[in-house]
Design a protein around this motif. Structure first.
Motif, PDB file in Angstrom:
ATOM      1  N   SER A  18      11.342 -29.366  81.279  1.00 35.98           N
ATOM      2  CA  SER A  18      10.120 -29.721  82.009  1.00 35.98           C
ATOM      3  C   SER A  18       9.018 -30.211  81.069  1.00 35.98           C
ATOM      4  CB  SER A  18       9.646 -28.513  82.812  1.00 35.98           C
ATOM      5  OG  SER A  18       9.380 -27.434  81.939  1.00 35.98           O
ATOM      6  N   LEU A  19       9.402 -30.955  80.044  1.00 33.98           N
ATOM      7  CA  LEU A  19       8.403 -31.522  79.131  1.00 33.98           C
ATOM      8  C   LEU A  19       7.626 -32.610  79.856  1.00 33.98           C
ATOM      9  CD1 LEU A  19      10.653 -31.809  75.949  1.00 33.98           C
ATOM     10  CD2 LEU A  19       8.827 -30.159  76.336  1.00 33.98           C
ATOM     11  N   SER A  20       6.372 -32.794  79.474  1.00 33.22           N
ATOM     12  CA  SER A  20       5.545 -33.796  80.148  1.00 33.22           C
ATOM     13  C   SER A  20       6.030 -35.223  79.878  1.00 33.22           C
ATOM     14  CB  SER A  20       4.083 -33.633  79.745  1.00 33.22           C
ATOM     15  OG  SER A  20       3.957 -33.758  78.341  1.00 33.22           O
ATOM     16  N   GLU A  21       6.583 -35.455  78.681  1.00 32.91           N
ATOM     17  CA  GLU A  21       7.117 -36.771  78.357  1.00 32.91           C
ATOM     18  C   GLU A  21       8.561 -36.625  77.921  1.00 32.91           C
ATOM     19  OE1 GLU A  21       4.945 -39.077  75.477  1.00 32.91           O
ATOM     20  OE2 GLU A  21       3.038 -38.376  76.251  1.00 32.91           O
ATOM     21  N   LYS A  22       9.379 -37.625  78.255  1.00 32.49           N
ATOM     22  CA  LYS A  22      10.774 -37.588  77.813  1.00 32.49           C
ATOM     23  C   LYS A  22      10.816 -37.915  76.321  1.00 32.49           C
ATOM     24  CE  LYS A  22      15.346 -39.348  78.556  1.00 32.49           C
ATOM     25  NZ  LYS A  22      16.113 -40.528  78.582  1.00 32.49           N
ATOM     26  N   PRO A  23      11.454 -37.043  75.528  1.00 31.33           N
ATOM     27  CA  PRO A  23      11.532 -37.311  74.092  1.00 31.33           C
ATOM     28  C   PRO A  23      12.395 -38.547  73.791  1.00 31.33           C
ATOM     29  CG  PRO A  23      12.117 -35.024  74.597  1.00 31.33           C
ATOM     30  CD  PRO A  23      12.049 -35.772  75.892  1.00 31.33           C
ATOM     31  N   SER A  24      12.240 -39.069  72.586  1.00 29.43           N
ATOM     32  CA  SER A  24      13.052 -40.218  72.165  1.00 29.43           C
ATOM     33  C   SER A  24      14.518 -39.791  72.070  1.00 29.43           C
ATOM     34  CB  SER A  24      12.587 -40.710  70.794  1.00 29.43           C
ATOM     35  OG  SER A  24      12.894 -39.731  69.807  1.00 29.43           O
ATOM     36  N   ASN A  25      15.408 -40.762  72.039  1.00 26.78           N
ATOM     37  CA  ASN A  25      16.835 -40.458  71.927  1.00 26.78           C
ATOM     38  C   ASN A  25      17.143 -39.663  70.666  1.00 26.78           C
ATOM     39  OD1 ASN A  25      17.476 -41.666  74.329  1.00 26.78           O
ATOM     40  ND2 ASN A  25      18.078 -43.603  73.422  1.00 26.78           N
ATOM     41  N   GLU A  26      16.432 -39.979  69.586  1.00 28.16           N
ATOM     42  CA  GLU A  26      16.639 -39.261  68.324  1.00 28.16           C
ATOM     43  C   GLU A  26      16.291 -37.782  68.488  1.00 28.16           C
ATOM     44  OE1 GLU A  26      14.598 -39.438  63.985  1.00 28.16           O
ATOM     45  OE2 GLU A  26      15.150 -41.370  64.837  1.00 28.16           O
ATOM     46  N   VAL A  27      15.175 -37.499  69.146  1.00 28.74           N
ATOM     47  CA  VAL A  27      14.752 -36.114  69.364  1.00 28.74           C
ATOM     48  C   VAL A  27      15.699 -35.423  70.346  1.00 28.74           C
ATOM     49  CG1 VAL A  27      12.899 -34.633  70.258  1.00 28.74           C
ATOM     50  CG2 VAL A  27      12.351 -36.569  68.783  1.00 28.74           C
ATOM     51  N   LEU A  28      16.150 -36.150  71.351  1.00 34.44           N
ATOM     52  CA  LEU A  28      17.111 -35.568  72.299  1.00 34.44           C
ATOM     53  C   LEU A  28      18.404 -35.163  71.584  1.00 34.44           C
ATOM     54  CD1 LEU A  28      16.641 -37.909  75.401  1.00 34.44           C
ATOM     55  CD2 LEU A  28      16.055 -35.482  75.245  1.00 34.44           C
ATOM     56  N   LEU A  29      18.857 -35.996  70.647  1.00 35.98           N
ATOM     57  CA  LEU A  29      20.057 -35.655  69.876  1.00 35.98           C
ATOM     58  C   LEU A  29      19.816 -34.414  69.024  1.00 35.98           C
ATOM     59  CD1 LEU A  29      21.591 -39.003  68.560  1.00 35.98           C
ATOM     60  CD2 LEU A  29      22.685 -37.305  70.008  1.00 35.98           C
ATOM     61  N   GLN A  30      18.621 -34.328  68.463  1.00 35.36           N
ATOM     62  CA  GLN A  30      18.267 -33.165  67.654  1.00 35.36           C
ATOM     63  C   GLN A  30      18.269 -31.904  68.521  1.00 35.36           C
ATOM     64  OE1 GLN A  30      14.522 -33.780  65.705  1.00 35.36           O
ATOM     65  NE2 GLN A  30      14.856 -32.168  64.212  1.00 35.36           N
ATOM     66  N   LEU A  31      17.675 -31.992  69.705  1.00 35.52           N
ATOM     67  CA  LEU A  31      17.673 -30.858  70.631  1.00 35.52           C
ATOM     68  C   LEU A  31      19.103 -30.466  71.006  1.00 35.52           C
ATOM     69  CD1 LEU A  31      14.756 -31.872  73.023  1.00 35.52           C
ATOM     70  CD2 LEU A  31      14.813 -29.839  71.559  1.00 35.52           C
ATOM     71  N   TYR A  32      19.914 -31.462  71.329  1.00 40.74           N
ATOM     72  CA  TYR A  32      21.304 -31.208  71.723  1.00 40.74           C
ATOM     73  C   TYR A  32      22.059 -30.497  70.603  1.00 40.74           C
ATOM     74  CZ  TYR A  32      26.241 -32.072  72.603  1.00 40.74           C
ATOM     75  OH  TYR A  32      27.596 -31.911  72.760  1.00 40.74           O
ATOM     76  N   SER A  33      21.974 -31.049  69.389  1.00 44.78           N
ATOM     77  CA  SER A  33      22.766 -30.496  68.289  1.00 44.78           C
ATOM     78  C   SER A  33      22.296 -29.083  67.917  1.00 44.78           C
ATOM     79  CB  SER A  33      22.740 -31.423  67.072  1.00 44.78           C
ATOM     80  OG  SER A  33      21.427 -31.625  66.607  1.00 44.78           O
ATOM     81  N   LEU A  34      20.991 -28.853  67.914  1.00 42.92           N
ATOM     82  CA  LEU A  34      20.485 -27.512  67.615  1.00 42.92           C
ATOM     83  C   LEU A  34      20.894 -26.518  68.703  1.00 42.92           C
ATOM     84  CD1 LEU A  34      16.923 -28.354  66.265  1.00 42.92           C
ATOM     85  CD2 LEU A  34      18.787 -27.307  64.960  1.00 42.92           C
ATOM     86  N   TYR A  35      20.875 -26.971  69.970  1.00 52.79           N
ATOM     87  CA  TYR A  35      21.281 -26.098  71.074  1.00 52.79           C
ATOM     88  C   TYR A  35      22.759 -25.716  70.927  1.00 52.79           C
ATOM     89  CZ  TYR A  35      22.083 -24.195  75.688  1.00 52.79           C
ATOM     90  OH  TYR A  35      22.420 -23.356  76.716  1.00 52.79           O
ATOM     91  N   LYS A  36      23.593 -26.724  70.667  1.00 53.58           N
ATOM     92  CA  LYS A  36      25.033 -26.458  70.538  1.00 53.58           C
ATOM     93  C   LYS A  36      25.312 -25.548  69.337  1.00 53.58           C
ATOM     94  CE  LYS A  36      27.984 -28.337  72.751  1.00 53.58           C
ATOM     95  NZ  LYS A  36      28.721 -27.855  73.925  1.00 53.58           N
ATOM     96  N   GLN A  37      24.632 -25.804  68.213  1.00 52.71           N
ATOM     97  CA  GLN A  37      24.828 -24.979  67.024  1.00 52.71           C
ATOM     98  C   GLN A  37      24.341 -23.556  67.287  1.00 52.71           C
ATOM     99  OE1 GLN A  37      26.454 -26.232  64.463  1.00 52.71           O
ATOM    100  NE2 GLN A  37      26.300 -24.549  63.030  1.00 52.71           N
TER     101      GLN A  37
END
Length: 85
Positions: free
Chosen positions: A16-35
């Motif tokens: 529920s972030l106010s702005e959608k993060p960039s694809n680079e940040v989304l990848l960072q979020l994804y990888s940190l979540y999975k790790q």
């Protein structure tokens, strides 16, 4: 609040972030979540060379190999908190 609780709250907040993060940040979020939830990458890379999205996700997660779940959770929480500001 325990790290796991902070992590789960950050995961909920990330949707529920106010702005959608960039694809680079989304990848960072994804990888940190999975790790943080599963540890080191435990799947084979995508076999389709044109599956760019899943290939990028796999490579992002794979790049965190060796990082502890706790460290990944802490970085994830910090990143989501930074994005909320």
């Amino acid at each position: 609040m325990e790290l796991k609780e902070q992590f789960e709250k950050a995961a909920a907040d990330s949707k529920s972030l106010s702005e959608k993060p960039s694809n680079e940040v989304l990848l960072q979020l994804y990888s940190l979540y999975k790790q943080g939830t599963e540890g080191d990458v435990n799947t084979d890379p995508p076999s389709n060379p044109f599956d760019f999205v899943n290939k990028a996700k796999y490579e992002a997660w794979s790049s965190l190999k060796g990082k502890t779940k706790e460290a990944a959770m802490e970085e994830y929480v910090a990143l989501v908190n930074k994005l909320k500001d």
